[in-house]
Design an enzyme around this catalytic site. Structure first.
Site, PDB file in Angstrom:
ATOM      1  N   ASP A  59       0.824  -1.214   0.000  1.00 30.69           N
ATOM      2  CA  ASP A  59       0.000   0.000   0.000  1.00 30.69           C
ATOM      3  C   ASP A  59       0.859   1.264   0.000  1.00 30.69           C
ATOM      4  OD1 ASP A  59      -2.296  -1.493  -0.033  1.00 30.69           O
ATOM      5  OD2 ASP A  59      -2.618  -1.388   2.129  1.00 30.69           O
ATOM      6  N   GLU A 252     -12.084  -1.694  -2.661  1.00 29.72           N
ATOM      7  CA  GLU A 252     -11.331  -0.920  -1.676  1.00 29.72           C
ATOM      8  C   GLU A 252     -10.228  -0.114  -2.358  1.00 29.72           C
ATOM      9  OE1 GLU A 252      -9.979  -3.918   0.980  1.00 29.72           O
ATOM     10  OE2 GLU A 252      -8.663  -4.879  -0.483  1.00 29.72           O
TER      11      GLU A 252
END
Length: 372
Positions: A59, A252
């Site tokens: 991420d 997401e």
């Protein structure tokens, strides 16, 4: 973004002069299984190959300041790495937080999916605290006058879901407040995007300080990405905050960027991690990168066929190919040379390993040819 795991995923760097040109067999609604390429090496794969860099990250959030690149990632107190170029070498230089997050919930020691933005004379690092598989989550923010370690102030809670003040209000009563992403327009207006599974991805406006939500969230909240029909079965977890009665929707990791005259909303779809190499999900059910666009930062965002992302739409931009498996956690870095799409991925076939090489892939763009 995505559920935090011990698995190191990879960031990729594609040596392109623009976001890659390819055909994806047409836009498909998320309700239908996608014919995404299988990760075995195939010469006909329509996606660009990767270019290796020695950097382990999950991420990623990257900014470029005065010739130095700063990366912010999940880890104890939010890790900061610095490099003279996106190729590296990347060196860990410290952390954002000096202690655990002041928000009293979730994994306070190692906040998830940070995103750092520079606005005015301040750097803002938005982060999430949660527990894997549950929506008892919160988004916090820290600020500093410089992008490196030291000097950060943790302001704590911005929004939360599951439990706590405001969690019973719309849209937090049905959403999961993780995977924060903040966009600040040229007019100075800021917007917070968030969401993972449950009711999808949402947007709320921020006030001029970027430290509080502006206005009434019940009327100002926008649902940006959703799918009516859940492709995954409902969880049987005994905790109601850890199950989705109508089934799971693997949406997401949103990110909003602007490339005149369009606003592009990027998101990840599918299973992110914890893969069983002997029982991988059906092709197209693992992470892939999707996008929609709008003339307004508030949406609605649509794909090439005009399908609203809030009703199952989403253009596939990058998916599994060659040794790249489950790319996602994407963001866009705007440089003078063009927009750069970057993301992490798991290396196939070693998708379960905790020690893997990292590839930093950047898709440099002067035009968004995938939309042609």
């Amino acid at each position: 973004m995505a559920v935090l795991v011990a698995l190191f995923c990879l960031v990729t760097w594609a040596l392109c002069t623009r976001i890659p040109q390819y055909s994806t067999q047409g836009t498909q609604q998320l309700q239908q299984p996608e014919k995404t390429p299988h990760p075995h090496p195939r010469p006909e794969d329509p996606f660009p190959p990767t270019h290796a860099a020695d950097f382990k990250i999950h991420d990623p959030s990257i900014i470029h300041v005065d010739g130095t690149y700063y990366s912010y990632s999940v880890g104890k107190h939010i890790r900061i790495h610095q490099a003279p170029s996106l190729d590296g070498p990347w060196k860990r230089t410290g952390t954002v937080l000096d202690a655990d997050s002041v928000i009293p919930k979730g994994d306070r020691k190692a906040p998830w999916a940070p995103q750092t933005v520079h606005h005015g004379d301040t750097y803002y690092c938005f982060y999430a605290v949660s527990n894997s598989g549950c929506r008892d989550s919160a988004i916090g923010v820290a600020t500093s006058k410089s992008p490196g370690p030291g000097g950060w102030t943790d302001h704590g809670l911005l929004v939360q879901s599951g439990t706590g003040k405001g969690s019973d209000e719309h849209p937090f009563a049905s959403s999961n407040t993780i995977d924060p992403s903040v966009f600040v327009g040229e007019d100075g207006h800021g917007y917070l995007m968030f969401g993972s599974f449950w009711s999808g991805i949402w947007q709320v406006p921020l006030d001029e300080t970027l430290l509080s939500v502006a206005g009434d969230t019940r009327s100002e909240a926008r649902q940006l990405v959703y799918m009516e029909k859940a492709p995954l079965p409902a969880s049987k977890h005994p905790n109601p905050l850890c199950r989705e009665p109508s089934g799971a929707r693997p949406i997401e990791g949103s990110f909003l960027s602007y490339h005149e005259p369009w606003y592009y909303l990027w998101f990840s779809y599918g299973k992110c991690c914890k893969f069983d190499t002997k029982n991988l999900p059906p092709p197209g059910r693992e992470y892939s990168i999707r996008v929609g666009r709008s003339k307004s930062p508030r949406g609605p965002f649509v794909d090439k066929q005009g399908r609203d992302l809030a009703n199952g739409g989403g253009e596939i931009v990058y998916a599994s190919n060659r040794d790249v498996y489950a790319p996602g956690g994407q963001a866009v870095l705007t440089e003078k040379s063009g927009d750069i799409l970057y993301y992490h991925y798991c290396r196939y076939p070693a998708v379960q390993e905790t020690e893997v090489d990292a590839d930093l892939t950047v898709n440099k763009s002067t035009s968004y040819d995938f939309w042609v």
